[in-house]
Design an enzyme around this catalytic site. Structure first.
Site, PDB file in Angstrom:
ATOM      1  N   GLY A   8       0.812  -1.208   0.000  1.00 50.48           N
ATOM      2  CA  GLY A   8       0.000   0.000   0.000  1.00 50.48           C
ATOM      3  C   GLY A   8       0.843   1.254   0.000  1.00 50.48           C
ATOM      4  CB  THR A  10       0.750   3.787   4.884  1.00 45.82           C
ATOM      5  OG1 THR A  10       0.032   4.921   4.388  1.00 45.82           O
ATOM      6  CG2 THR A  10       1.413   4.145   6.216  1.00 45.82           C
ATOM      7  CB  ILE A  12       3.979  -4.390   3.200  1.00 42.45           C
ATOM      8  CG1 ILE A  12       4.753  -3.452   2.267  1.00 42.45           C
ATOM      9  CG2 ILE A  12       3.813  -5.765   2.553  1.00 42.45           C
ATOM     10  CD1 ILE A  12       6.151  -3.932   1.947  1.00 42.45           C
ATOM     11  CE1 TYR A  87     -12.466   4.880 -12.932  1.00 45.69           C
ATOM     12  CE2 TYR A  87     -10.169   4.709 -13.607  1.00 45.69           C
ATOM     13  CZ  TYR A  87     -11.133   5.237 -12.778  1.00 45.69           C
ATOM     14  OH  TYR A  87     -10.766   6.110 -11.788  1.00 45.69           O
ATOM     15  N   GLY A  94      -5.982   1.791 -10.473  1.00 49.70           N
ATOM     16  CA  GLY A  94      -5.016   1.166  -9.572  1.00 49.70           C
ATOM     17  C   GLY A  94      -5.242  -0.328  -9.437  1.00 49.70           C
ATOM     18  CB  ILE A  95      -2.833  -3.164  -9.301  1.00 54.06           C
ATOM     19  CG1 ILE A  95      -2.931  -4.678  -9.497  1.00 54.06           C
ATOM     20  CG2 ILE A  95      -2.016  -2.823  -8.079  1.00 54.06           C
ATOM     21  CD1 ILE A  95      -3.566  -5.095 -10.785  1.00 54.06           C
ATOM     22  CG  ASP A  96      -5.369  -0.091  -4.859  1.00 53.03           C
ATOM     23  OD1 ASP A  96      -5.376   0.278  -6.062  1.00 53.03           O
ATOM     24  OD2 ASP A  96      -5.481   0.707  -3.917  1.00 53.03           O
ATOM     25  NE  ARG A  97     -10.529   2.855  -7.552  1.00 45.72           N
ATOM     26  CZ  ARG A  97     -10.978   3.876  -8.287  1.00 45.72           C
ATOM     27  NH1 ARG A  97     -10.120   4.694  -8.880  1.00 45.72           N
ATOM     28  NH2 ARG A  97     -12.278   4.057  -8.436  1.00 45.72           N
ATOM     29  CB  THR A 120      -3.141   6.288   2.311  1.00 46.36           C
ATOM     30  OG1 THR A 120      -2.229   5.437   3.011  1.00 46.36           O
ATOM     31  CG2 THR A 120      -2.537   7.670   2.192  1.00 46.36           C
TER      32      THR A 120
END
Length: 244
Positions: A8, A10, A12, A87, A94-97, A120
């Site tokens: 992330g 901030t 891991i 999208y 983002g890969i997290d999304r 964050t």
């Protein structure tokens, strides 16, 4: 066994999975990466794959140090996912999304899903009941809100997160806590209300470090799981194996 790692902005987060069962979770700082992974692999020597989703700034070589011990996979926007990405700028998503959207699609089929990740930043991601990813929203998380008040004013202090004692802050400290935390909650409830007004057959998934705290304060009924991203990372990797 599969070791999943979420890098992330901030910190891991990592988890070891046997199938879909979490054997153990880990949270550590970025400068501890190699040492922590080494210890995890010592404890779980049967790990065959290391799967990484990263939005933070970290050198891939730190992971490739372990390529003689297990297979290493970096998930990207080019991988196969169980949803249609609508999208407008798909390469900037983002890969997290994407991983969260994937997990929501796989775990909650044939429903409208809103995934809210509180870290964050707060990210909102919507996948409709036909498995179309439509987008969402991004706004500052709790820490960024506290920091913004301090950094862009002359006299407001930088406070650590604290649940407000009163709705009406009776001191500058309490006023900041009330504004940041209550504003945070009202924002999320407002987004949820808007989605509920426009979509039926609807589920809300709340995840991230502050998920448990928020779940108790939101007026809307939600599914709260602070480990949803890591679980989604494991499921997305399994989906990739089956559909490549």
């Amino acid at each position: 066994m599969i070791l999943t790692v979420d890098v992330g902005n901030t910190r891991i987060k990592a988890a070891v999975f046997e199938g879909n069962t979490v054997l153990e979770n880990f949270v550590f700082e970025k400068n501890e990466l190699e040492k922590k992974i080494e210890k995890i692999l010592e404890k779980f020597p049967n790990c065959s794959d290391l799967v990484v989703a990263s939005v933070g700034n970290i050198d891939k070589q730190s992971f490739l140090t372990f390529e003689n011990e297990l297979k290493i996979h970096f998930l990207t926007n080019e991988d196969v996912y169980p949803f249609v990405n609508k999208y407008a700028t798909p390469k900037t998503l983002g890969i997290d999304r994407m991983v969260l959207a994937s997990g929501a699609t796989l775990q909650f089929p044939k429903q409208n899903r809103l995934v809210i990740d509180v870290g964050t930043c707060i990210t909102y991601d919507f996948i409709d009941e036909n498995d179309n990813y439509l987008g969402g929203a991004i706004s500052p998380g709790l820490r960024l809100r506290y920091e913004a008040l301090h950094n862009y004013t002359a006299k407001l202090p930088l406070l650590a997160f604290e649940a407000p004692e009163l709705y009406i802050g009776n001191s500058t400290t309490q006023a900041i806590h009330s504004g940041v935390v209550n504003g945070f909650v009202y924002e999320i409830d407002g987004f949820i209300d808007e989605y509920r007004a426009n979509f039926s057959n609807f589920i809300i998934i709340l995840t991230g470090g502050d998920a448990v705290f928020l779940a108790k304060r939101l007026k809307n009924t939600i599914f709260a799981n602070s480990n949803f991203l890591l679980e989604s990372l494991n499921q997305t990797f399994q989906y990739k194996i089956d559909n490549d």
